[in-house]
Design a protein around this motif. Structure first.
Motif, PDB file in Angstrom:
ATOM      1  N   ARG A 302       0.809  -1.011   0.184  1.00 60.43           N
ATOM      2  CA  ARG A 302      -0.135  -0.057  -0.045  1.00 60.43           C
ATOM      3  C   ARG A 302       0.925   1.276   0.052  1.00 60.43           C
ATOM      4  O   ARG A 302       1.917   1.292   0.790  1.00 60.43           O
ATOM      5  N   PRO A 303       0.554   2.338  -0.891  1.00 61.07           N
ATOM      6  CA  PRO A 303       1.584   3.452  -0.760  1.00 61.07           C
ATOM      7  C   PRO A 303       1.479   4.305   0.218  1.00 61.07           C
ATOM      8  O   PRO A 303       1.069   5.498   0.100  1.00 61.07           O
ATOM      9  N   ARG A 304       1.986   3.750   1.122  1.00 66.93           N
ATOM     10  CA  ARG A 304       2.380   4.821   2.450  1.00 66.93           C
ATOM     11  C   ARG A 304       3.837   5.194   2.109  1.00 66.93           C
ATOM     12  O   ARG A 304       4.475   4.971   1.206  1.00 66.93           O
ATOM     13  N   LEU A 311       9.031   3.060  -4.362  1.00 69.39           N
ATOM     14  CA  LEU A 311       8.429   2.795  -5.699  1.00 69.39           C
ATOM     15  C   LEU A 311       9.194   4.042  -6.611  1.00 69.39           C
ATOM     16  O   LEU A 311       9.347   3.680  -7.867  1.00 69.39           O
ATOM     17  N   ASP A 312       9.238   5.181  -5.970  1.00 65.44           N
ATOM     18  CA  ASP A 312       9.997   6.363  -6.430  1.00 65.44           C
ATOM     19  C   ASP A 312      11.341   5.895  -7.225  1.00 65.44           C
ATOM     20  O   ASP A 312      11.753   6.072  -8.155  1.00 65.44           O
ATOM     21  N   GLY A 313      11.950   5.226  -6.333  1.00 64.65           N
ATOM     22  CA  GLY A 313      13.570   5.091  -6.538  1.00 64.65           C
ATOM     23  C   GLY A 313      13.399   3.963  -7.691  1.00 64.65           C
ATOM     24  O   GLY A 313      14.322   3.748  -8.374  1.00 64.65           O
ATOM     25  N   PHE A 314      12.608   2.932  -7.524  1.00 65.47           N
ATOM     26  CA  PHE A 314      12.532   1.896  -8.526  1.00 65.47           C
ATOM     27  C   PHE A 314      12.175   2.282  -9.882  1.00 65.47           C
ATOM     28  O   PHE A 314      12.863   2.048 -10.783  1.00 65.47           O
ATOM     29  N   THR A 326       3.422  -2.440 -10.754  1.00 64.82           N
ATOM     30  CA  THR A 326       2.200  -3.359  -9.978  1.00 64.82           C
ATOM     31  C   THR A 326       2.423  -3.061  -8.568  1.00 64.82           C
ATOM     32  O   THR A 326       3.465  -2.363  -8.040  1.00 64.82           O
ATOM     33  N   TRP A 327       1.177  -2.798  -7.776  1.00 66.52           N
ATOM     34  CA  TRP A 327       1.265  -2.468  -6.514  1.00 66.52           C
ATOM     35  C   TRP A 327      -0.071  -3.195  -5.659  1.00 66.52           C
ATOM     36  O   TRP A 327      -1.008  -3.905  -6.524  1.00 66.52           O
ATOM     37  N   GLN A 328       0.004  -3.078  -4.427  1.00 67.10           N
ATOM     38  CA  GLN A 328      -1.376  -3.779  -3.947  1.00 67.10           C
ATOM     39  C   GLN A 328      -1.967  -2.869  -2.940  1.00 67.10           C
ATOM     40  O   GLN A 328      -1.375  -1.786  -2.397  1.00 67.10           O
ATOM     41  N   HIS A 329      -3.462  -3.397  -2.761  1.00 61.87           N
ATOM     42  CA  HIS A 329      -4.437  -2.440  -1.830  1.00 61.87           C
ATOM     43  C   HIS A 329      -5.114  -3.567  -1.271  1.00 61.87           C
ATOM     44  O   HIS A 329      -5.922  -4.208  -1.974  1.00 61.87           O
ATOM     45  N   TYR A 330      -5.412  -3.363   0.089  1.00 64.62           N
ATOM     46  CA  TYR A 330      -6.426  -4.146   0.738  1.00 64.62           C
ATOM     47  C   TYR A 330      -7.073  -3.232   1.861  1.00 64.62           C
ATOM     48  O   TYR A 330      -6.332  -2.037   2.182  1.00 64.62           O
ATOM     49  N   THR A 352      -9.375   5.387  -4.298  1.00 58.65           N
ATOM     50  CA  THR A 352      -9.030   6.801  -5.210  1.00 58.65           C
ATOM     51  C   THR A 352      -7.740   7.382  -4.687  1.00 58.65           C
ATOM     52  O   THR A 352      -6.883   7.792  -5.558  1.00 58.65           O
ATOM     53  N   VAL A 353      -7.579   7.765  -3.200  1.00 56.82           N
ATOM     54  CA  VAL A 353      -6.424   8.573  -2.999  1.00 56.82           C
ATOM     55  C   VAL A 353      -5.036   7.471  -3.129  1.00 56.82           C
ATOM     56  O   VAL A 353      -4.085   8.012  -3.488  1.00 56.82           O
ATOM     57  N   GLN A 354      -5.151   6.216  -2.954  1.00 58.45           N
ATOM     58  CA  GLN A 354      -3.987   5.494  -3.075  1.00 58.45           C
ATOM     59  C   GLN A 354      -3.559   5.248  -4.524  1.00 58.45           C
ATOM     60  O   GLN A 354      -2.511   5.474  -5.077  1.00 58.45           O
TER      61      GLN A 354
END
Length: 557
Positions: A302-304, A311-314, A326-330, A352-354
């Motif tokens: 989750r994009p905390r 993710l930015d560095g990658f 790809t990323w995940q959300h629960y 939506t925020v994520q």
């Protein structure tokens, strides 16, 4: 003009939330104009002044789509825990394959928390890799399964089986005992290694291929050398074996790399992760059969803060290496105890925020790069029993698909199709759960072209310090061109009503005077939102004819 049509709920519950799909059959040469009304009556009777307060005018911009998504937009995931609890050996079940076929075409991601503890062994039928199980279990368990996998699907040439009931019952007992082991690992965040043999890989690929799914195989990113570089020994062996079998599949590396420190005490920063993905891309190119294979990642959590930094560095160092990010959300954790909590607009709006956070990072470094929700579930840690596997969770699932489509997420991979935890689509008796049936209807009706929705009659004056959250959510797509029951140019609209009151929707403007088919999804039985079965009200509005019938989604036969 078609008559007003009603579906009366068979439930005694006073909760008015509902899921509806409207399909407008439009001849391509027509002028795209409709008027029809949908009314969701209350089980306990009408409220005074209902019609005067709830009339909503709905129109759709049919001139051009706002997004065009992947044909495999709704896709699936399997957790590697099915190797440990033995369910992988039953993926050849004819019933399970048939259910998966209903959701094709789709991707099948084989990955999860245990991705980074998988080790490939290029040998078959090794007794020591059977995994732990009860002493009373079948003595020649694997051989019995092999003998049961003899029935062939003549149309596809696939290995499918009708496993004996006694074998399935013993497997459920084994899985129940292993569930305690898996839960202990989950709570302690300490995971044991899992060996995937050549035979296990064969069974996994057979399932995906028979079901019309494209397999995405997750590779172990925590198999590392003393200098913390990625160890490719097991991966190279797996690639050579898969290439020799001509297995057409895609790849990813690792699962939630931002959480590695908590699992093994060894962090992998964005620079190292980028180098690992570059090494994997070079490895794929060195194996002739996979030199053009797709690679997806980094499958961040989750994009905390930590996940966004990684993710930015990658993306800065290896954004061009992957074919999609790809990323995940629960949505919720184990503290949720009420089914109604799954219907809270504040919860639904978190996605939506994520998405905005992730797309902002991706577009900064690789504008136009596809973004995938690589792992999506209603709840963390395998879900919540009697909640995330019930009708209540369908509101989250339906809203997720609508929001993701509007915001341009190219693919959503649902965790999990079968077995693991309480967020799956099919239970251990191979019975479909409510989210499966919604997914099936979605696959049949909803196409990749997303349309803009115009709504009138919902305006409310904002009050100081109060955020107005939309409790009526409406999404529109061009109807799937795979569905030959509807002509090209037809439109599918799906609606979520989170209000405790009924809403009357009138199709107006460009949708006037069109043929309307309505599908109303409701829980079946006395359990209300906690129901694990559903009913589907078919409401056909064909000129002046209306017909509505109820029946259970599935009778267990």
């Amino acid at each position: 003009m078609p008559k007003s049509s009603q579906c009366v709920s068979p439930l005694s519950s006073q909760w008015m939330a509902s899921l509806t799909i409207l399909l407008l059959q439009i001849v391509p040469s027509s002028s795209y104009s409709s008027s029809s009304a949908y009314q969701r009556p209350a089980a306990g009777g009408k409220r005074p002044g209902f019609l005067g307060r709830t009339l909503i005018l709905l129109d759709v911009n049919t001139r051009s789509p706002i997004r065009v998504l992947n044909d495999n937009f709704l896709s699936l995931q399997l957790d590697p825990s099915i190797i440990k609890d033995g369910w992988l050996d039953f993926l050849s079940s004819k019933r399970l394959v048939t259910l998966a076929r209903g959701l094709s075409p789709a991707f099948l991601r084989f990955g999860g928390k245990r991705t980074d503890f998988l080790q490939f062994n290029n040998q078959k039928n090794l007794a020591k890799f059977r995994g732990p199980g009860p002493d009373y279990y079948l003595k020649n368990y694997e051989d019995d399964i092999v003998r049961s996998d003899i029935a062939l699907d003549k149309q596809k040439g696939c290995k499918v089986a009708n496993h004996p009931d006694i074998m399935l019952e013993l497997q459920r007992e084994k899985a129940a005992s292993m569930q305690l082991v898996l839960l202990k690992e989950q709570l302690s965040n300490i995971y044991s290694n899992i060996t995937i043999t050549a035979r296990s890989l064969d069974k996994l690929y057979n399932f995906a291929d028979c079901a019309g799914l494209h397999l995405i195989l997750g590779l172990n990113a925590l198999h590392r050398n003393p200098d913390n570089s990625w160890n490719t020994t097991s991966t190279l062996s797996l690639l050579k074996y898969s290439a020799g079998k001509k297995y057409n599949m895609s790849w990813e590396l690792g699962n939630e790399p931002n959480a590695y420190r908590s699992m093994k005490g060894r962090a992998v920063n964005s620079t190292q992760l980028a180098q690992d993905y570059t090494k994997l891309r070079n490895l794929l190119q060195s194996v002739r059969y996979y030199h053009r294979a797709h690679l997806f990642g980094p499958n961040a959590g989750r994009p905390r803060k930590n996940a966004i930094l990684l993710l930015d560095g990658f993306m800065k160092n290896a954004g061009s290496v992957v074919d999609a990010v790809t990323w995940q959300h629960y949505f919720v954790d184990g503290r949720v105890k009420k089914a109604e909590d799954f219907l809270k607009t504040r919860l639904l709006d978190t996605l939506t925020v994520q998405i905005n956070k992730v797309t902002q990072v991706v577009n900064t470094h690789s504008p136009g790069k596809k973004v995938w929700l690589g792992g999506l579930g209603p709840a963390w840690s395998g879900g919540i029993n009697n909640l995330s596997n019930t009708f209540a969770a369908s509101f989250l699932w339906m809203n997720t698909l609508g929001v993701a489509a509007v915001q341009g997420v190219d693919v959503v991979l649902r965790h999990s199709f079968f077995d693991y935890g309480y967020s799956h689509l099919v239970d251990q008796h191979f019975n479909p759960l409510p989210d499966y049936w919604f997914s099936l209807v979605f696959k049949q009706l909803v196409g990749p072209k997303v349309l803009a929705v115009r709504v009138a009659g919902l305006q409310r004056k904002p009050q100081p310090g109060r955020v107005i959250r939309d409790k009526l959510r409406i999404y529109a797509h061009c109807t799937s061109y795979h569905n030959h029951n509807y002509v090209r140019g037809s439109i599918t609209i799906y609606i979520i009503n989170l209000h405790r009151s009924r809403k009357k929707i009138k199709l107006a403007g460009t949708l006037r005077n069109k043929t309307v088919h309505q599908y109303l999804l409701q829980p079946y039985g006395p359990d209300g939102l906690r129901a694990r079965l559903g009913s589907l009200c078919f409401l056909h509005v064909l000129q002046m004819t209306t017909k509505c019938t109820y029946h259970p989604f599935f009778n267990g036969k």
